[in-house]
Design an enzyme around this catalytic site. Structure first.
Site, PDB file in Angstrom:
ATOM      1  N   ASP A 267     -76.468 -24.848  50.517  1.00  0.00           N
ATOM      2  CA  ASP A 267     -76.290 -23.722  51.479  1.00  0.00           C
ATOM      3  C   ASP A 267     -76.879 -23.291  49.673  1.00  0.00           C
ATOM      4  OD1 ASP A 267     -76.223 -21.822  52.791  1.00  0.00           O
ATOM      5  OD2 ASP A 267     -74.790 -22.709  53.999  1.00  0.00           O
TER       6      ASP A 267
ATOM      7  N   HIS B 248     -81.171 -20.757  53.714  1.00  0.00           N
ATOM      8  CA  HIS B 248     -79.337 -21.012  53.448  1.00  0.00           C
ATOM      9  C   HIS B 248     -80.102 -22.003  51.679  1.00  0.00           C
ATOM     10  CE1 HIS B 248     -76.814 -18.837  55.342  1.00  0.00           C
ATOM     11  NE2 HIS B 248     -77.245 -19.590  55.996  1.00  0.00           N
TER      12      HIS B 248
ATOM     13  N   GLU C 103     -79.937 -19.045  60.695  1.00  0.00           N
ATOM     14  CA  GLU C 103     -80.127 -17.336  59.693  1.00  0.00           C
ATOM     15  C   GLU C 103     -81.020 -17.368  58.617  1.00  0.00           C
ATOM     16  OE1 GLU C 103     -75.515 -16.506  60.310  1.00  0.00           O
ATOM     17  OE2 GLU C 103     -75.838 -18.060  58.543  1.00  0.00           O
TER      18      GLU C 103
HETATM   19  C1  ACM Z   1     -73.833 -21.425  61.368  1.00  0.00           C
HETATM   20  O1  ACM Z   1     -72.990 -20.542  61.891  1.00  0.00           O
HETATM   21  N1  ACM Z   1     -74.673 -20.247  60.320  1.00  0.00           N
HETATM   22  C2  ACM Z   1     -74.513 -22.375  61.542  1.00  0.00           C
END
Ligand code: ACM
Ligand code: ZN
Length: 759
Positions: A197, A268, A332
């Site tokens: 991440d 991420h 995201e």
């Molecule tokens: C997430 O909670 N961004 C998958």
């Protein structure tokens, strides 16, 4: 030789044991398909001499797990034998009791001892978990009573998962093993390991050593809740070597648990970009992130070298993890950089893609093709639906259930992880003291979750493989906090996943949960006791002389109250009249613990008075009706304490308060929320009107001036010259449709009201 002291100890412990035996109920979590206690007060007693009867090594994993558990918590280790003598035995055996369901077992405790029969070794292992829960907690190492019973059991869902984010905070390998043990004890079979991440890359990749050398470390972490009150400047990080990863995969496999690794892409990705800046659109420099959220810099989707890199990473990942599923993230991912990156734009042109969403879809499909070519399948978060789903992908539905529904309708497999029920990073009490990501998810709500959406046909429903609890660790910096967030919610989720729908019963779960708490004590886990907490409410006083504070506990225990500034403790015998600003505390004792709730009451001229609303709030956020606005409680926790809020979608909050008699006043404070990320907007303005008859009102002041009083709490101060009046109308004007460039743009905004103060 037994001394007299030893005799006495033996004697008392026998008395204690037999007393305890009689009280021993069967309390299995998750609830099996069928449980019959076949003879009251009849027991098989396990002691150090009880052998496990096995033929060959097929049940080694079960034997080892059971012995490990017995050694750790009861200091007993059992031997195995192929040929038993007598009836004090634990027999593990194959049978074929179920033809239509996978991994079922039958556990029988009777005059022939204990028998666990399963259709395969994994089934027997599931039966071992049930046997463990038949043991007393705590129990004496001299002999462990197991009640006569007949249990038939098999799982409802094939995917029963727990996730752990080891990027926001790093958890050592020994604790990962403990986590996997928790899964096994709850008959869960998938561990979703979030390994990469923005804040850290945690898996050693030999081809790209900088991923962990550089990407594994950050130069600080924000302090407190996002955006934080500062940065601790502490060098923080860590990673798992490939040897450790193999050890974990083996450890999990010994418990019939599959480890699903997650390598996040295309978003991420800051830790990877910090290590190899050529992977980004702007080429950096980049840093491993020290704060939370979503970042614009992501993998460049245009450059072939990005795909070469990711394939190199996935090659090593697939050689370490035998799992059929490889999780590739997909959530995201802002398209900001792609929009201005010439390489990304060129890719959109040459591949004839519609836009950047289609580019994300291209990205995921290209990776999917590679993963499929190695005989594996991808899982992605529900954003992978946008721009077109990769042909063989399994979707993990986290932004509610809709993504899962859409995927199932398209005949794709689905794992449900909707935030409202499955995100164990939310608060489990409305009085939570520690920092959490926000939102309120008590154990009862986790328990209420139904993974199969009602709108699916029977055939579509078959695509719902199961569900998963997600544990994101922005605000979980150590294992104590991790356990606090896990328990008891993980136990509730295990029942959602394993138990038959018809066997789900909250009040029965509550009874079994009390036994589960004793198991947590035995395991020495730091569970949350929010389940025990007092329910509180504020009621109007019929004379409008104040408000009434009501406290309740589920256990019919006597309760007490104290008030700051006095030394006395009140025995509680009904709602308590409160007439002044005061810090109050209610409490009761249960199971050697004191359960307390603290509440500050703030008094003003409106507190406890009659109030009426022109329009009702939304059914989703009704609070305690209009009275919530004058109940003396100022919500200091925003959406973490929704019961103290009235929510209006698209509508104004329009209230009339009757002070009972004409009074002098010069100020109205309207307490509300500003949390635009969650579509919650402060009112456009707050206008105050006065009236002597409650019918004809005249405006005294309109204000659009507000100030912040908390993370999301804001207050509109409406000041005016001294007036004398009995009726006050307070109109908080909804700001309307959410403007462009904001989350939820184009939708009606939410207006939340907390308290109206009149001074
Ligand atoms: C997430 O909670 N961004 C998958
Ligand atoms: Zn690019």
């Amino acid at each position: 030789m037994i001394t007299s002291v030893m005799k006495r100890i033996l004697f008392t412990s026998l008395i204690f044991t037999s007393f305890f035996v009689r009280a021993q109920e069967i309390n299995i979590i998750p609830e099996p398909v069928s449980v019959k206690q076949t003879k009251n007060n009849a027991f098989v007693f396990i002691n150090a001499g009880t052998p496990i009867v096995v033929d060959g090594d097929a049940f080694d994993k079960s034997v080892n797990f059971l012995n490990d558990y017995l050694t750790r918590f009861y200091r007993i280790k059992l031997r195995t034998t192929p040929t038993p003598i007598g009836n004090n035995v634990i027999r593990l055996t194959f049978s074929n009791p179920f033809t239509t369901v996978q991994n079922g077992y039958k556990l029988t405790v009777d005059g022939n001892g204990i028998t666990i029969a399963g259709d395969n070794a994994n089934s027997v292992f599931n039966g071992i978990q049930t046997l463990i829960q038949l043991l007393p907690a705590p129990g004496s190492s001299l002999r462990l009573p197991v009640p006569y019973c007949e249990i038939t059991d098999y799982p409802r869902f094939s995917y029963r998962g727990m996730h752990l984010d080891c990027c926001r905070h790093f958890f050592p390998i020994d604790y990962i093993k403990k986590y996997i043990d928790f899964l096994a004890l709850h008959k869960m079979n998938y561990f979703h390991w979030h390994l990469t991440d923005d804040q850290g890359w945690r898996i050693e990749i030999k081809k790209y050593p900088k991923l962990t050398q550089v990407g594994g470390w950050r130069n600080g972490t924000i302090i407190g809740r996002y955006p934080g009150t500062g940065n601790d400047s502490i060098h923080y990080g860590g990673f798992y070597t490939q040897e450790q990863i193999k050890e974990i995969v083996r450890y999990a496999a010994d418990r019939y648990i599959t480890v699903v690794p997650e390598i996040e892409m295309p978003g991420h990705a800051m830790a990877a970009l910090a290590a190899y800046p050529y992977l980004g659109c702007t080429k950096g420099p980049y840093e491993v992130q020290q704060t939370w959220g979503v970042f614009d810099d992501v993998f460049c989707a245009g450059n072939d070298s990005t795909y070469t890199f990711l394939q190199g990473v996935l090659d090593e990942v697939m050689s370490l993890f035998p799992s059929k599923y490889i999780h590739i993230g997909g959530d995201e991912c802002p398209k900001t950089r792609w929009k201005t990156c010439p390489v990304c734009q060129k890719r959109i042109k040459t591949e004839k893609l519609k836009d950047e969403n289609a580019l994300q879809s291209y990205f995921i499909q290209r990776i999917e093709k590679y993963v499929n070519s190695k005989g594996r399948s991808i899982i992605g978060w529900d954003e992978i639906l946008e721009g077109g789903l990769a042909p063989n992908a399994t979707v993990m539905s986290w932004r509610g259930e809709q993504g899962g529904i859409s995927a199932a309708v398209q005949n794709h497999d689905v794992i449900m992880t909707p935030g409202d029920w499955c995100y164990l990073d939310k608060s489990q009490s409305e009085h939570e003291d520690s920092i959490t990501i926000g939102g309120y998810l008590p154990v009862s709500k986790v328990y209420s979750y139904e993974p199969v959406p009602a709108s699916l046909t029977a055939d579509q429903a078959k695509h719902i493989l199961g569900a998963q609890g997600n544990v994101w660790t922005e605000y979980i910096g150590n294992t104590k906090k991790l356990e606090y967030m896990l328990f008891p919610r993980m136990s509730a989720l295990s029942e959602v996943l394993w138990s038959q729908k018809m066997n789900r019963d909250w009040s029965d779960f509550e009874r079994r949960l009390l036994a589960e708490f004793r198991r947590y004590d035995l395991w020495k886990v730091n569970y949350s006791d929010a389940y025990f907490e007092l329910n509180t409410s504020v009621l109007p006083d019929s004379n409008h002389d104040g408000i009434l504070w009501k406290i309740e506990n589920k256990f019919n225990k006597p309760m007490f109250m104290t008030f700051e500034g006095t030394d006395s403790t009140w025995g509680y015998n009904g709602p308590q009249l409160i007439q002044n600003t005061v810090k109050a505390r209610g409490f009761f004792n249960i199971d050697n613990r004191t359960v307390e709730v603290k509440q500050n009451f703030y008094f003003n001229k409106a507190t406890g008075k009659n109030i009426a609303l022109a329009k009702e709030p939304s059914k989703n956020y009704p609070g305690d009706g209009a009275f919530t606005l004058v109940d003396g409680i100022q919500n200091d926790k925003g959406m973490d304490r929704p019961s103290q809020l009235l929510g209006f979608i698209g509508n104004d909050c329009d209230a009339i308060i009757d002070l009972g008699s004409p009074q002098y006043l010069s100020n109205v404070n309207f307490h509300t929320l500003k949390d635009t990320g969650n579509w919650i907007w402060p009112p456009k303005y707050v206008e105050v009107f006065i009236s002597d008859d409650g019918k004809n009102f005249s405006s005294v002041k309109r204000s659009d001036d507000f100030s912040s009083t908390g993370r999301t709490n804001v207050v509109f101060k409406v000041n005016f010259g001294l007036v004398k009046t009995r009726y006050i109308r307070v109109l908080a004007k909804n700001t309307g449709v959410i403007p462009n460039g904001n989350p939820g743009a184009g939708y009606e905004s939410w207006l939340f009201a907390d308290e109206i103060e009149i001074n």
